[in-house]
Design a protein around this motif. Structure first.
Motif, PDB file in Angstrom:
ATOM      1  N   GLY A 130      56.096 -33.214  43.238  1.00  0.00           N
ATOM      2  CA  GLY A 130      55.402 -34.463  42.965  1.00  0.00           C
ATOM      3  C   GLY A 130      54.303 -34.363  41.923  1.00  0.00           C
ATOM      4  O   GLY A 130      53.587 -35.349  41.686  1.00  0.00           O
ATOM      5  N   ALA A 131      54.155 -33.211  41.276  1.00  0.00           N
ATOM      6  CA  ALA A 131      53.079 -33.050  40.293  1.00  0.00           C
ATOM      7  C   ALA A 131      53.323 -33.954  39.091  1.00  0.00           C
ATOM      8  O   ALA A 131      54.437 -34.008  38.574  1.00  0.00           O
ATOM      9  CB  ALA A 131      52.981 -31.597  39.843  1.00  0.00           C
ATOM     10  N   PRO A 132      52.300 -34.665  38.644  1.00  0.00           N
ATOM     11  CA  PRO A 132      52.473 -35.509  37.449  1.00  0.00           C
ATOM     12  C   PRO A 132      52.454 -34.656  36.189  1.00  0.00           C
ATOM     13  O   PRO A 132      51.750 -33.642  36.115  1.00  0.00           O
ATOM     14  CB  PRO A 132      51.254 -36.431  37.505  1.00  0.00           C
ATOM     15  N   PHE A 133      53.233 -35.059  35.208  1.00  0.00           N
ATOM     16  CA  PHE A 133      53.170 -34.415  33.909  1.00  0.00           C
ATOM     17  C   PHE A 133      51.887 -34.905  33.242  1.00  0.00           C
ATOM     18  O   PHE A 133      51.694 -36.100  33.041  1.00  0.00           O
ATOM     19  CB  PHE A 133      54.413 -34.751  33.092  1.00  0.00           C
ATOM     20  N   LYS A 134      50.992 -33.977  32.939  1.00  0.00           N
ATOM     21  CA  LYS A 134      49.633 -34.356  32.590  1.00  0.00           C
ATOM     22  C   LYS A 134      49.270 -33.963  31.173  1.00  0.00           C
ATOM     23  O   LYS A 134      49.828 -33.036  30.587  1.00  0.00           O
ATOM     24  CB  LYS A 134      48.652 -33.714  33.566  1.00  0.00           C
ATOM     25  N   ALA A 135      48.304 -34.692  30.624  1.00  0.00           N
ATOM     26  CA  ALA A 135      47.823 -34.450  29.276  1.00  0.00           C
ATOM     27  C   ALA A 135      46.662 -33.469  29.306  1.00  0.00           C
ATOM     28  O   ALA A 135      45.902 -33.404  30.271  1.00  0.00           O
ATOM     29  CB  ALA A 135      47.382 -35.757  28.635  1.00  0.00           C
ATOM     30  N   VAL A 136      46.512 -32.697  28.229  1.00  0.00           N
ATOM     31  CA  VAL A 136      45.404 -31.756  28.131  1.00  0.00           C
ATOM     32  C   VAL A 136      44.255 -32.342  27.307  1.00  0.00           C
ATOM     33  O   VAL A 136      43.228 -31.697  27.128  1.00  0.00           O
ATOM     34  CB  VAL A 136      45.864 -30.423  27.496  1.00  0.00           C
ATOM     35  N   ASN A 137      44.451 -33.570  26.815  1.00  0.00           N
ATOM     36  CA  ASN A 137      43.423 -34.203  25.990  1.00  0.00           C
ATOM     37  C   ASN A 137      43.566 -35.712  26.099  1.00  0.00           C
ATOM     38  O   ASN A 137      44.532 -36.231  26.675  1.00  0.00           O
ATOM     39  CB  ASN A 137      43.535 -33.767  24.527  1.00  0.00           C
ATOM     40  N   ALA A 138      42.609 -36.427  25.535  1.00  0.00           N
ATOM     41  CA  ALA A 138      42.638 -37.893  25.540  1.00  0.00           C
ATOM     42  C   ALA A 138      43.614 -38.390  24.480  1.00  0.00           C
ATOM     43  O   ALA A 138      44.027 -37.664  23.580  1.00  0.00           O
ATOM     44  CB  ALA A 138      41.239 -38.446  25.270  1.00  0.00           C
ATOM     45  N   ASP A 139      43.992 -39.674  24.612  1.00  0.00           N
ATOM     46  CA  ASP A 139      44.842 -40.291  23.595  1.00  0.00           C
ATOM     47  C   ASP A 139      44.139 -40.289  22.244  1.00  0.00           C
ATOM     48  O   ASP A 139      42.899 -40.309  22.153  1.00  0.00           O
ATOM     49  CB  ASP A 139      45.183 -41.728  23.985  1.00  0.00           C
ATOM     50  N   LEU A 140      44.939 -40.295  21.186  1.00  0.00           N
ATOM     51  CA  LEU A 140      44.392 -40.311  19.832  1.00  0.00           C
ATOM     52  C   LEU A 140      43.862 -41.687  19.468  1.00  0.00           C
ATOM     53  O   LEU A 140      42.949 -41.820  18.651  1.00  0.00           O
ATOM     54  CB  LEU A 140      45.478 -39.876  18.840  1.00  0.00           C
ATOM     55  N   GLY A 141      44.397 -42.704  20.094  1.00  0.00           N
ATOM     56  CA  GLY A 141      44.034 -44.070  19.730  1.00  0.00           C
ATOM     57  C   GLY A 141      45.090 -44.653  18.810  1.00  0.00           C
ATOM     58  O   GLY A 141      45.863 -43.928  18.183  1.00  0.00           O
ATOM     59  N   GLY A 142      45.168 -45.957  18.740  1.00  0.00           N
ATOM     60  CA  GLY A 142      46.204 -46.591  17.943  1.00  0.00           C
ATOM     61  C   GLY A 142      47.499 -46.684  18.723  1.00  0.00           C
ATOM     62  O   GLY A 142      47.585 -46.306  19.902  1.00  0.00           O
ATOM     63  N   ASP A 143      48.536 -47.195  18.061  1.00  0.00           N
ATOM     64  CA  ASP A 143      49.801 -47.458  18.735  1.00  0.00           C
ATOM     65  C   ASP A 143      50.863 -46.392  18.495  1.00  0.00           C
ATOM     66  O   ASP A 143      51.937 -46.449  19.089  1.00  0.00           O
ATOM     67  CB  ASP A 143      50.372 -48.807  18.260  1.00  0.00           C
ATOM     68  N   ASP A 144      50.592 -45.418  17.638  1.00  0.00           N
ATOM     69  CA  ASP A 144      51.646 -44.506  17.212  1.00  0.00           C
ATOM     70  C   ASP A 144      51.700 -43.189  17.984  1.00  0.00           C
ATOM     71  O   ASP A 144      52.748 -42.555  18.042  1.00  0.00           O
ATOM     72  CB  ASP A 144      51.496 -44.192  15.717  1.00  0.00           C
ATOM     73  N   PHE A 145      50.571 -42.750  18.549  1.00  0.00           N
ATOM     74  CA  PHE A 145      50.518 -41.463  19.241  1.00  0.00           C
ATOM     75  C   PHE A 145      49.781 -41.616  20.568  1.00  0.00           C
ATOM     76  O   PHE A 145      48.817 -42.362  20.673  1.00  0.00           O
ATOM     77  CB  PHE A 145      49.801 -40.401  18.391  1.00  0.00           C
ATOM     78  N   GLU A 146      50.268 -40.891  21.546  1.00  0.00           N
ATOM     79  CA  GLU A 146      49.583 -40.782  22.823  1.00  0.00           C
ATOM     80  C   GLU A 146      49.423 -39.300  23.133  1.00  0.00           C
ATOM     81  O   GLU A 146      50.052 -38.448  22.498  1.00  0.00           O
ATOM     82  CB  GLU A 146      50.386 -41.474  23.932  1.00  0.00           C
ATOM     83  N   ALA A 147      48.607 -38.981  24.102  1.00  0.00           N
ATOM     84  CA  ALA A 147      48.461 -37.585  24.503  1.00  0.00           C
ATOM     85  C   ALA A 147      49.778 -37.082  25.099  1.00  0.00           C
ATOM     86  O   ALA A 147      50.391 -37.766  25.914  1.00  0.00           O
ATOM     87  CB  ALA A 147      47.336 -37.453  25.515  1.00  0.00           C
ATOM     88  N   ASP A 148      50.232 -35.911  24.647  1.00  0.00           N
ATOM     89  CA  ASP A 148      51.460 -35.340  25.194  1.00  0.00           C
ATOM     90  C   ASP A 148      51.212 -34.928  26.643  1.00  0.00           C
ATOM     91  O   ASP A 148      50.147 -34.422  27.003  1.00  0.00           O
ATOM     92  CB  ASP A 148      51.888 -34.125  24.370  1.00  0.00           C
ATOM     93  N   ARG A 149      52.237 -35.156  27.479  1.00  0.00           N
ATOM     94  CA  ARG A 149      52.137 -34.858  28.904  1.00  0.00           C
ATOM     95  C   ARG A 149      53.228 -33.875  29.289  1.00  0.00           C
ATOM     96  O   ARG A 149      54.400 -34.139  29.064  1.00  0.00           O
ATOM     97  CB  ARG A 149      52.239 -36.150  29.718  1.00  0.00           C
ATOM     98  N   PHE A 150      52.810 -32.757  29.880  1.00  0.00           N
ATOM     99  CA  PHE A 150      53.768 -31.713  30.228  1.00  0.00           C
ATOM    100  C   PHE A 150      53.201 -30.864  31.357  1.00  0.00           C
ATOM    101  O   PHE A 150      52.039 -31.008  31.756  1.00  0.00           O
ATOM    102  CB  PHE A 150      54.077 -30.843  29.002  1.00  0.00           C
ATOM    103  N   LEU A 151      54.039 -29.984  31.889  1.00  0.00           N
ATOM    104  CA  LEU A 151      53.635 -28.985  32.872  1.00  0.00           C
ATOM    105  C   LEU A 151      54.151 -27.632  32.415  1.00  0.00           C
ATOM    106  O   LEU A 151      55.124 -27.545  31.659  1.00  0.00           O
ATOM    107  CB  LEU A 151      54.194 -29.313  34.253  1.00  0.00           C
ATOM    108  N   LEU A 152      53.522 -26.581  32.901  1.00  0.00           N
ATOM    109  CA  LEU A 152      53.941 -25.228  32.565  1.00  0.00           C
ATOM    110  C   LEU A 152      54.507 -24.528  33.791  1.00  0.00           C
ATOM    111  O   LEU A 152      53.821 -24.383  34.808  1.00  0.00           O
ATOM    112  CB  LEU A 152      52.771 -24.427  31.996  1.00  0.00           C
ATOM    113  N   SER A 153      55.752 -24.115  33.688  1.00  0.00           N
ATOM    114  CA  SER A 153      56.344 -23.229  34.689  1.00  0.00           C
ATOM    115  C   SER A 153      55.670 -21.870  34.571  1.00  0.00           C
ATOM    116  O   SER A 153      55.115 -21.544  33.511  1.00  0.00           O
ATOM    117  CB  SER A 153      57.846 -23.109  34.415  1.00  0.00           C
ATOM    118  N   PRO A 154      55.722 -21.008  35.610  1.00  0.00           N
ATOM    119  CA  PRO A 154      54.986 -19.719  35.568  1.00  0.00           C
ATOM    120  C   PRO A 154      55.154 -18.830  34.347  1.00  0.00           C
ATOM    121  O   PRO A 154      54.156 -18.188  34.002  1.00  0.00           O
ATOM    122  CB  PRO A 154      55.484 -19.024  36.839  1.00  0.00           C
TER     123      PRO A 154
END
Length: 485
Positions: A130-154
């Protein structure tokens, strides 16, 4: 039980399923199907550990963009999970919503077909339930880019994690050093009748099964299909057909550098294109990682490949090849790394050579080629990122000239995410397997792994290919139950 075919030649007669290749997809399929009560053979061409005689069979010529086909794959139990970096992000619904703007269709199935397998795929690679795929930073702003959301396996090393299960699961035979050298199609029955396997002394046997699955990786699956004379004679595989075509990798482009505004944190920032960006520019998706280099690091899976190759370079003569992942910028520089979607391209393809390998299988040439649409994607991502980076008051980006001048040669590196050579489609005109991962023209030959990807998106393929493997296992389980009822 795990056996070494080099010393133990007794295969177990007729199997319900024969799986060729013991990487993440093959191991997942084998354990799932054997756990459902079926008799399964899992054949791995390599051994428990890296061996030069096995790895040499992955030697592959390259005539297009250099993508180091031999060095970026591993040929022993666990496959490329042995140097996987562990980054996980699922496909998005939009990946399945529309076809790419290149005259080829997209996915013939809906996103929901694999979405339901996401929790189990996450568990397989040791991600928290149930872990959410999470961002390591805030959104850049604007409509073209958002913060990438991922998880790391071991990251999960499949040979190690599933060693006990592979050894003790009832109904499962695992043979190491057991190389596929031919696929035998019976035209009278209209189905694959056997695969021919060989040890390194060229002792050969025929493996018979009700169903066969190729899970040897995108390049090797295509090579084995093209190598089969009986599949060619039956018209199932044609050298002018789709097998081997539409090879894709994610593009790591040297976008340029940036100067971060004084006083801002120097942590890495990662941004991902929005669906609005893709729609507005008719471009592909992409991740951009903005890093101020305090330590020398390599981006993505190539970090693990770099460490692996450095350990082997002196012993295996690979020193000249290490440079493509060992080069770096100086500490303090702001650099932009990317993982950008490549669109399917029929001219980006694997073909066979006249030369044979040590086991008599035709060697391959891979021609990695980009299309104009890919250069358009790179240009749009670079230009809009530079613009929004400044508008967000983060600093200033200096793009390399070849990013916006598409007439110049591109400085690009591969991510070792091999996809598309046996792509999924509605018909053989546009692909190699149908929506159930079954090879067109056969009732009992299937393909697993990222070679089936109709489009690659901009997410690492390991976790999505596990979702497809789980879906295929369920499909085969139902098929076999139906025929034995």
């Amino acid at each position: 039980m795990i056996k070494d075919y080099q010393t133990h030649k007794a295969l177990g007669g007729l199997y319900d399923v024969c799986i060729l290749g013991a990487g993440p997809a093959g191991i997942t399929l084998a354990l799932r199907l054997a756990g459902a009560g079926w008799r399964v053979l899992l054949a791995e061409g390599g051994g428990h550990d890296y061996a030069e005689r096995s790895q040499d069979l992955y030697h592959c010529a390259s005539s297009g963009l250099e993508m180091y086909p031999g060095e970026t794959r591993l040929r022993f139990l666990g496959g490329t999970s042995n140097h996987w970096a562990g980054r996980c992000r699922p496909f998005d619904p939009s990946d399945f919503a529309a076809g790419p703007p290149v005259g080829l269709p997209g996915w013939p199935i809906a996103y929901a077909e694999i979405e339901r397998y996401l929790p189990e795929a996450m568990a397989i690679v040791d991600l928290p339930e149930g872990a959410p795929f999470k961002a390591v930073n805030a959104d850049l702003g604007g409509d073209d880019f958002e913060a990438d959301r991922f998880l790391l396996s071991p990251p999960t090393r499949f040979a190690k994690k599933y060693a006990e299960a592979l050894e003790h699961t009832p109904g499962l035979d695992v043979f190491l050093n057991c190389n596929c050298v031919d696929l035998e199609f019976d035209p009278s029955a209209g189905r694959l009748s056997a695969v021919v396997v060989s040890d390194y002394d060229q002792h050969r046997e025929r493996v018979q099964a009700r169903h066969f699955i190729l899970a040897m990786g995108a390049l090797e699956n295509a090579r084995q299909l093209l190598n089969s004379q009986s599949l060619q004679a039956a018209g199932v595989v044609r050298h002018d057909g789709m097998v081997g075509r539409c090879f894709m990798d994610h593009m790591n482009v040297d976008m340029g550098t940036f100067i971060l505004k004084s006083g801002l944190p120097t942590d890495q920032r990662q941004y991902y294109t929005t669906d609005a960006f893709v729609a507005q520019y008719q471009a592909g998706k992409g991740n951009v990682a903005a890093s101020v280099l305090a330590d020398i690091q390599t981006y993505g899976r190539t970090a693990e490949i770099k460490r692996f190759l450095e350990n082997l370079a002196c012993d295996t003569g690979l020193a000249s090849k290490v440079n493509f992942i060992a080069s770096f910028s100086c500490p303090g520089d702001g650099v932009l790394g990317t993982m950008i979607e490549q669109f399917p391209n029929v001219n980006s393809r694997l073909t066979l050579l006249d030369e044979k390998d040590a086991l008599g299988v035709a060697k391959a040439n891979i021609h990695w080629a980009l299309a104009d649409a890919d250069r358009h994607t790179i240009k749009c991502i670079g230009a809009e990122l530079a613009k929004q980076f400044a508008e967000a008051d983060l600093g200033f980006v200096k793009l390399n000239e070849f990013v916006y001048d598409t007439s110049l040669p591109l400085n690009i590196q591969p991510h070792a995410h091999h996809m598309g050579t046996t792509r999924m489609a509605m018909s053989p005109e546009h692909g190699v397997v149908d929506s159930d991962c079954k090879v067109f023209g056969t009732p009992n030959l299937y393909v697993a792994g990222s070679g089936i990807f109709a489009t690659g998106g901009a997410a690492n393929p390991t976790m999505p290919l596990l979702q497809f493997a789980l879906r295929l296992a369920d499909h085969l389980n139902q098929q076999m139950k139906g025929t034995t009822a």
